[in-house]
Design an enzyme around this catalytic site. Structure first.
Site, PDB file in Angstrom:
ATOM      1  N   CYS A  75     111.650 -31.568  61.920  1.00  0.00           N
ATOM      2  CA  CYS A  75     112.106 -32.083  60.626  1.00  0.00           C
ATOM      3  C   CYS A  75     113.222 -33.119  60.739  1.00  0.00           C
ATOM      4  CB  CYS A  75     112.616 -30.935  59.750  1.00  0.00           C
ATOM      5  SG  CYS A  75     111.341 -29.765  59.288  1.00  0.00           S
ATOM      6  N   CYS A  76     114.155 -32.899  61.625  1.00  0.00           N
ATOM      7  CA  CYS A  76     115.390 -33.681  61.569  1.00  0.00           C
ATOM      8  C   CYS A  76     115.472 -34.796  62.601  1.00  0.00           C
ATOM      9  CB  CYS A  76     116.595 -32.758  61.731  1.00  0.00           C
ATOM     10  SG  CYS A  76     116.674 -31.511  60.428  1.00  0.00           S
ATOM     11  N   GLY A  77     114.364 -35.149  63.219  1.00  0.00           N
ATOM     12  CA  GLY A  77     114.423 -36.256  64.158  1.00  0.00           C
ATOM     13  C   GLY A  77     114.945 -35.818  65.493  1.00  0.00           C
TER      14      GLY A  77
END
Length: 264
Positions: free
Chosen positions: A106-108
């Site tokens: 999700c957060c890279g």
């Protein structure tokens, strides 16, 4: 049902004051580790489909490769969730530049690694097509209507490549970055030109997403959600039109609005 995309699981649903046991479809999330020239390079969390496209698109977006001609071989072990990649010029890959990284769905990825490679591969977009407002809405509708797995799980992102008139290809993943890497990998493997194309995207336009679009050489991204401030600043600098919050015939244009034209 593709068990690599979704699986059935018994859950308890609350509905109008009652608890009911039902079966639901759950999106699959598994680790996928890329080895380059015998060295472990990165582990990402993903939907375990189209792993060859994901690995190649990821390496291209990171600047490790520029074309598939730089790759001697790709071996995918689906059961273990491994990719073994041999590069033609082994001296061009230095595993000491970065340590092993875990990349979330999700957060890279780690910002430390992220900014080291962007300067080499980000592209300023000079030419891009013009597209009508009606076409923007139609492309988003086409991608959503083709997203059966999202409708069943509610847990996947979609990334599509399109002309102004037609959705050409789309890929799904639990990670919005992974969906774009699969799409990029597909284009590289099949020698598909991204010139005058459009990205249609289900997620938020973060700076990471914006840079991936830049590295693909595409000048327009149409998104279901919003961009971030850094994404808008980068879009202005790199010449990318960002359109967000597409809902039927309504949306917002955040950068390079001159490419979006009124319907005739």
């Amino acid at each position: 049902m593709d068990s690599n995309v979704m699986r059935r699981k018994k859950i308890v649903k609350y509905n109008e004051g009652k608890l009911l046991e039902i079966e639901d479809y759950i999106a699959v999330e598994e680790p996928f580790t890329i080895h380059i020239n015998g060295q472990e390079f990165a582990t990402m969390l993903c939907t375990p489909t189209n792993l060859q496209e994901l690995a190649i698109g990821f390496l291209a977006s990171e600047g490790v490769i520029r074309t598939v001609e730089e790759i001697c071989s790709v071996t995918i072990d689906q059961g273990k969730g491994y990719a073994y990649i041999e590069l033609e010029n082994q001296a061009s890959f230095d595993p000491t530049v970065t340590s092993k990284r875990i990349i979330g769905s999700c957060c890279g990825k780690s910002r430390q690694f992220y900014f080291q490679n962007d300067v080499k591969v980000a592209k300023t977009i000079i030419n891009a097509p013009k597209i009508t407002g009606k076409q923007c809405g139609e492309l988003m509708e086409k991608m959503e209507s083709n997203s059966a797995h999202f409708k069943q799980t509610g847990g996947l992102h979609n990334g599509g490549l399109a002309t102004v008139n037609e959705l050409l290809y789309s890929y799904s993943d639990i990670g919005r970055h992974n969906a774009l890497d699969k799409l990029y990998g597909h284009c590289l493997l099949n020698r598909i030109s991204t010139k005058n194309k459009v990205i249609v995207f289900s997620g938020r336009i973060s700076s990471e997403v914006l840079l991936k679009v830049s590295k693909m050489g595409i000048g327009i991204i149409l998104a279901k959600s919003a961009p971030t401030t850094l994404a808008i600043a980068l879009a202005e600098e790199l010449g990318i039109t960002t359109v967000g919050f597409i809902r039927g015939d309504r949306f917002n244009i955040y950068s390079r609005h001159e490419r979006i034209i009124e319907d005739k």
